[in-house]
Design a protein around this motif. Sequence first.
Motif, short mmCIF file in Angstrom:
data_model
loop_
_atom_site.label_atom_id
_atom_site.label_comp_id
_atom_site.label_asym_id
_atom_site.label_seq_id
_atom_site.Cartn_x
_atom_site.Cartn_y
_atom_site.Cartn_z
N GLU A 1 -9.22 -5.50 10.34
CA GLU A 1 -8.71 -5.87 9.01
C GLU A 1 -7.47 -6.75 9.13
OE1 GLU A 1 -11.00 -2.16 8.99
OE2 GLU A 1 -9.20 -2.79 10.07
N LYS A 2 -6.57 -6.40 10.05
CA LYS A 2 -5.38 -7.21 10.27
C LYS A 2 -5.73 -8.59 10.79
CE LYS A 2 -2.08 -3.46 11.26
NZ LYS A 2 -1.19 -2.88 12.27
N LEU A 3 -6.72 -8.65 11.67
CA LEU A 3 -7.14 -9.92 12.24
C LEU A 3 -7.71 -10.84 11.16
CD1 LEU A 3 -7.58 -11.66 14.77
CD2 LEU A 3 -9.79 -10.51 15.06
N ILE A 4 -8.57 -10.27 10.30
CA ILE A 4 -9.16 -11.07 9.22
C ILE A 4 -8.08 -11.53 8.25
CG2 ILE A 4 -10.74 -10.98 7.24
CD1 ILE A 4 -12.41 -8.97 8.88
N PHE A 5 -7.18 -10.62 7.90
CA PHE A 5 -6.07 -10.99 7.01
C PHE A 5 -5.24 -12.10 7.63
CE2 PHE A 5 -1.52 -10.51 6.17
CZ PHE A 5 -1.50 -10.81 4.82
N SER A 6 -4.92 -11.97 8.90
CA SER A 6 -4.10 -12.97 9.58
C SER A 6 -4.76 -14.35 9.53
CB SER A 6 -3.85 -12.56 11.03
OG SER A 6 -3.09 -13.53 11.70
N PHE B 1 -15.17 -1.71 7.69
CA PHE B 1 -13.73 -1.57 7.76
C PHE B 1 -13.31 -0.12 7.59
CE2 PHE B 1 -14.56 -5.73 5.61
CZ PHE B 1 -14.30 -6.53 6.72
N GLU B 2 -12.13 0.18 8.11
CA GLU B 2 -11.51 1.49 7.91
C GLU B 2 -10.83 1.49 6.54
OE1 GLU B 2 -11.82 4.03 9.89
OE2 GLU B 2 -12.91 2.91 11.44
N ASP B 3 -11.04 2.57 5.79
CA ASP B 3 -10.47 2.65 4.45
C ASP B 3 -8.95 2.53 4.47
OD1 ASP B 3 -12.98 2.92 3.36
OD2 ASP B 3 -12.90 5.11 3.30
N SER B 4 -8.33 3.06 5.50
CA SER B 4 -6.86 3.04 5.57
C SER B 4 -6.30 1.63 5.74
CB SER B 4 -6.38 3.92 6.72
OG SER B 4 -6.93 3.47 7.96
N ASP B 5 -7.13 0.70 6.23
CA ASP B 5 -6.65 -0.66 6.48
C ASP B 5 -7.20 -1.68 5.48
OD1 ASP B 5 -5.01 -0.15 8.63
OD2 ASP B 5 -6.65 -0.22 10.07
N LEU B 6 -7.90 -1.20 4.46
CA LEU B 6 -8.44 -2.12 3.46
C LEU B 6 -7.32 -2.80 2.67
CD1 LEU B 6 -11.54 -0.25 1.97
CD2 LEU B 6 -11.52 -2.35 3.33
N ARG B 7 -6.11 -2.23 2.73
CA ARG B 7 -4.99 -2.82 2.00
C ARG B 7 -4.67 -4.24 2.48
NH1 ARG B 7 -2.74 0.74 5.68
NH2 ARG B 7 -1.00 -0.07 6.95
N TYR B 8 -5.01 -4.54 3.73
CA TYR B 8 -4.75 -5.89 4.23
C TYR B 8 -5.66 -6.91 3.53
CZ TYR B 8 -1.99 -3.71 7.89
OH TYR B 8 -1.04 -2.99 8.56
N LEU B 9 -6.90 -6.53 3.33
CA LEU B 9 -7.81 -7.41 2.59
C LEU B 9 -7.38 -7.50 1.12
CD1 LEU B 9 -11.23 -6.22 4.08
CD2 LEU B 9 -9.79 -8.14 4.81
N SER B 10 -6.91 -6.36 0.60
CA SER B 10 -6.43 -6.36 -0.78
C SER B 10 -5.20 -7.24 -0.92
CB SER B 10 -6.10 -4.93 -1.20
OG SER B 10 -5.56 -4.90 -2.50
N ASN B 11 -4.32 -7.22 0.09
CA ASN B 11 -3.12 -8.07 0.05
C ASN B 11 -3.49 -9.54 0.01
OD1 ASN B 11 -1.38 -5.91 0.09
ND2 ASN B 11 -1.01 -5.99 2.29
N PHE B 12 -4.52 -9.92 0.79
CA PHE B 12 -4.96 -11.31 0.77
C PHE B 12 -5.49 -11.69 -0.61
CE2 PHE B 12 -8.62 -14.20 1.02
CZ PHE B 12 -7.96 -15.35 1.42
N THR B 13 -6.32 -10.83 -1.18
CA THR B 13 -6.88 -11.12 -2.50
C THR B 13 -5.78 -11.27 -3.54
OG1 THR B 13 -8.86 -9.84 -1.91
CG2 THR B 13 -8.54 -10.36 -4.23
#
Length: 311
Positions: A126-131, A203-215
């Motif tokens: 998730e962090k990698l995709i967000f980055s 994805f892991e539910d705990s790290d979905l916030r990174y995708l949410s941050n991008f959105t």
Amino acid sequence: MFFQFEDEIITVEPKDINPNYITAGYVTLNEFENLHNAFGFSRFAFESCRESSGDYRSAVEIYDNYSFAILNISDAQDVHAGKDCIGVFIKKNLLVVVDIQDDDCSTRDNFLNSLKRYSCINITLEKLIFSFLDSLIKKDNKAIEDRAFKITKLEELVIQDKATDKFNYLLLHMKKELLILRNYYEQLIDIGEALEDNENEIFEDSDLRYLSNFTEKVKRLREDIDSLRSSVDHLQDAYSSYLDLKLNHTMSVFTVVTTIFFPLTLIVGWYGMNFRNMPELTWKYGYLFVIVFSIAVVGVLTYIMKKRKWL
């Protein structure tokens, strides 16, 4: 080229990829044709990438064990420049970016830079995709800010009466650019929300916030674009009002001039009748009288106009 996050980032061959480690790859379309089966991506996914080389429509597809998106990247600084187009393939612990069209290698450079954002110890998919996705829009805030300053300068031109005949064309050109950017951000939001839904549980539910941050970041960019579009609309209305006011002022001047010179026309018509018994025709000072009388009429009317602020 593939990069695997172990104790450090190492380059690996596709056949040596360990599925237990986070891996990221950037490949050409031709390379992906030979690799898509090995990674479990369908032929349809590859064909979608190949067909997108001439199609600038972003799309996202979700499958049981992977997701893929076709992403057409607009340069916020110059939306009319050649667009980059990539395919983004995501499965458990794997991110593959397919170079469909990247003439200046800018997307590849963003991809390589995004690998260094998080340490190998803390890296997640998730962090990698967000980055990576975040690197595509990192300069957009500055570009939007520059457009806001440009709109402000255009407003100053209207206020200072320096707007040229091409002003409306300039506004229409700007509205078109903002519409292109808005559509681009809409597509990014669709992709971000589709990944955030996590239908295939990659994805892991705990790290979905990174995708949410991008959105959320892209939504704020879209809101900024909407604000600029409103500013351009208001500026266009202000310019139209300015033109109307300028035209009204011109018509007022013509009206005043006509009003002043109408009595002179009447005087000329009156003394142009040449009746035999008109005493002014034989008066020694008749010609001078008409001149002085005409000047007096113009002077009185001009004084009245200025006093009432019609001039």
